[in-house]
Structure formats: structure tokens, C-alpha cells
Motif scaffolding. Sequence first.
Motif, short mmCIF file in Angstrom:
data_model
loop_
_atom_site.label_atom_id
_atom_site.label_comp_id
_atom_site.label_asym_id
_atom_site.label_seq_id
_atom_site.Cartn_x
_atom_site.Cartn_y
_atom_site.Cartn_z
N ALA A 195 0.99 -1.08 0.09
CA ALA A 195 -0.02 0.04 0.07
C ALA A 195 0.91 1.17 -0.16
N MET A 196 0.25 2.49 -0.19
CA MET A 196 0.93 3.63 -0.34
C MET A 196 0.14 4.46 0.65
N LEU A 197 0.86 4.81 1.92
CA LEU A 197 -0.17 5.44 2.96
C LEU A 197 0.61 6.51 3.64
N ASN A 198 -0.32 7.18 4.26
CA ASN A 198 0.52 8.43 5.00
C ASN A 198 1.35 7.92 6.12
N LEU A 199 2.50 8.27 6.25
CA LEU A 199 3.30 7.89 7.21
C LEU A 199 2.82 7.86 8.62
N SER A 200 2.10 8.92 8.91
CA SER A 200 1.51 8.78 10.19
C SER A 200 0.59 7.52 10.52
N LYS A 250 12.64 14.63 -0.17
CA LYS A 250 13.74 14.31 0.79
C LYS A 250 13.12 13.37 1.73
N ARG A 251 14.29 12.45 2.36
CA ARG A 251 14.03 11.56 3.38
C ARG A 251 12.95 11.88 4.55
N SER A 252 12.13 11.20 5.13
CA SER A 252 11.63 11.64 6.52
C SER A 252 12.64 11.40 7.68
N ALA A 253 12.46 12.48 8.63
CA ALA A 253 13.35 12.58 9.70
C ALA A 253 13.01 11.24 10.60
N LEU A 254 11.79 10.88 10.60
CA LEU A 254 11.41 9.75 11.26
C LEU A 254 11.77 8.48 10.86
N ASP A 313 6.73 28.74 14.51
CA ASP A 313 7.91 28.80 15.66
C ASP A 313 7.45 28.25 16.94
N ASP A 314 6.23 27.90 16.78
CA ASP A 314 5.55 27.50 17.98
C ASP A 314 5.81 25.97 18.33
N PRO A 315 6.66 25.88 19.52
CA PRO A 315 7.19 24.68 19.72
C PRO A 315 6.04 23.37 19.86
N ASP A 316 4.96 23.72 20.59
CA ASP A 316 4.05 22.74 20.68
C ASP A 316 3.38 22.33 19.31
N TYR A 317 3.11 23.27 18.53
CA TYR A 317 2.70 23.19 17.14
C TYR A 317 3.55 22.29 16.40
N ARG A 318 4.88 22.51 16.29
CA ARG A 318 5.90 21.80 15.77
C ARG A 318 5.93 20.35 16.11
N ARG A 319 6.06 20.15 17.38
CA ARG A 319 5.88 19.00 18.01
C ARG A 319 4.72 18.06 17.56
N VAL A 320 3.50 18.62 17.62
CA VAL A 320 2.43 17.87 17.30
C VAL A 320 2.55 17.65 15.83
N MET A 321 2.83 18.23 15.03
CA MET A 321 3.17 18.13 13.45
C MET A 321 4.18 16.99 13.24
N GLN A 322 5.39 17.04 13.89
CA GLN A 322 6.20 15.87 13.83
C GLN A 322 5.88 14.67 14.19
N GLU A 323 4.92 14.52 15.18
CA GLU A 323 4.53 13.34 15.69
C GLU A 323 3.47 12.84 14.70
N GLN A 324 2.84 13.37 13.93
CA GLN A 324 2.11 13.07 12.88
C GLN A 324 2.64 13.03 11.43
N ALA A 325 4.03 13.04 11.58
CA ALA A 325 4.84 12.85 10.10
C ALA A 325 4.48 14.06 9.25
N ILE A 326 4.00 15.11 9.70
CA ILE A 326 3.58 16.31 8.79
C ILE A 326 4.65 17.44 8.66
N GLU A 327 5.17 17.51 7.57
CA GLU A 327 6.11 18.64 7.29
C GLU A 327 5.53 19.97 7.22
N LEU A 328 5.99 20.94 7.98
CA LEU A 328 5.39 22.33 7.76
C LEU A 328 6.04 23.08 6.61
#
Length: 323
Positions: A202-207, A227-231, A277-292
Motif C-alpha cells: 500500500a501507499m499510506l500516509n506515514l502517520s 527528501k527522506r523523512s526525519a522519522l 515557530d510555536d514549539p507545541d505546534y511543531r511537536r504535534v506535526m512532527q509526531e504526525q509525520a507532517i512537514e510544515l
Amino acid sequence: MTSMIRSMLIAASLTAAVAMPAARAAYPERPLTLINPYAAGGPADVVARSLGRALEKSLGQPVVVENKPGGGASIGTGFVARAKPDGYTLLLGTSAGHVVTPLMQKTPYDGVEGFAFCSVVAVQPIMLVVNPSRGIRDVGALLARAKAEPGKLSYGSAGVGGATHLGAELFQQAAHVQLNHIPYAGAAPAINDVVGGQIDLAMLNLSASLPFIRQGRLIALAYAADKRSALLPDVPTLDEAGVPGAQAATWYSLAAPAGTPPDIVQRLSSAVRAVNDDPDYRRVMQEQAIELMSLTPAEADAYVRRDHADMQRLLSSLGLLAK
């Protein structure tokens, strides 16, 4: 005479005051509504609510997220297209609502011309995954198997016309292979069946696939991004794996109805840059494998138009364009 002149001056001042348009109050002066065209609980909802909370800090006003799901994101998207263009009703725009659904079916709005794009705020690329029991450990092995047995390997998607389906079609065209498409009503059942071995890949969202990759229940073959995923830094991109031109992703925009004043559109675009630049926002997006992302209004408009042209060509080749 002096009294007459004074009266004339007063009358002229009153006339000028009436003729002068009232200055618009500083934006925003009241709460905003952010429409999510998907149901609560999914990836889009995570983005909408996280973005809404972060925008509140930047804009100084509450941002109320309202879900209006259905119709391949067309219900919520159409609602915003018809809203008053004053900057108080906004859309978490998606590639489906703006591009794919209007191309595949008749919608009461134009997904491109009907909106002022404040920014493209995030992108969620897709990961090509396979069930471990298939003995496929890299893209080269997958291509060899697919070319030896055309149409035999099955892949699952979250539904016809979605990013996981169209991403796989792009992959097949770029790699010159034929796979058997098994569409599902959402990502969850597709994941269940590839993990369970009912389908091959399958091709699926990384999250969605990341927990199973980490548990060894799925093998990540390649990332459909530039580019490669940091996760998963050890997993190559499709370009690196020898299949160029197959990048695929779900993107999210912040959009307002067409006709929204340019200064308001620019204010919202600036707010998106600030929330990154909001650290909470960046953290949640990273956990969901979402690139800002934080595109300017002009860049966002060009991005959407480019995706529209690309999808129009792909859907035409698949015979999926609306009649």
C-alpha cells in the motif's frame, strides 16, 4: 458674513465626513471559524485543531474549528466558498477539496478560482509499504516481482481518487508496472489488510503506517517525497530508489473565500509563518509525520494551480475526469 462662512464650513465638514468611507477595524476583532472538511479524529482534524490553537496566539482571537465532512471534502470546502469574504470564515483546504474532487465530480464551487489562498501550511507525503511475508525488502525487488507477474501484486488505498490511490497510480506510471488496486473506505481497513496479509502492499500516509513499521509488521520501501523523512531516515525516497517523478502527498492550505481583502489574506499568511515557530505546534506535526510549510499567498496560489494541472493530466489518463 462671519456667521454665514462658519455655517458653510460646518456644512462642508459634515458633507466630507459623510462622503469619507469608514475605516475598517483592525483585523481580527472577533473570533474566527476554521472549517475542517473532514470528520473529527483523522489527520486533517489534528492539523486543523493544532493550527487553530497556534493561530489564536498569533492573531489574538479565538479560532473555532468546525467539522463539515462529506462529499470528498466538497461539503466543507463549498461552505467556505459561499461564505462572506471578510476573513472570519476560513478553510483547512486539502488537495482533495480543492483539486481532486472538483476534477472527478461536479461541485458547486471552483476549487481554485473560488478561493484566496493565504498559505500552504503543511504536507503529508506517502510511504510505500509492503507486508513482510512477501519477501520484498526494497523497491528493486518490488519492481522485479511486478514486472514478472503483471497485475498479480495487490495494493490497497483509502479510496478511489484519494492521495493513497493516485500516489500508487503515479508510481505505476513512473515505474512502468501494473498492480491490482483494492480500494477501501478509509486508511484504517487498508492498513489492517496489508498488515494481515490480505493484500501485498500500500501507499499510506506515514502517520498511519509508522507504528506498524516500527513494530516490524510492515516494511517501508520508499518515501514519496523530495527528501527522506526525519522519522525514518534510513528509508530512501522513490527518486533515490530509481522511480523518479512519483512524488505524492496530501497537502493542507489555509484558504479564504475569493474576494477576501488582500491585506487580510496577507495577515493570515504572516500568522502561519509565526505559528511555525510555536514549539507545541511543531511537536504535534512532527509526531504526525507532517512537514510544515509557510508559502506566501502568491506561492500558495501557484502551488495549488500546479497540483491541479498535474492531477488533471493523471485523472485524464485514468479516465476519472468528470464528464
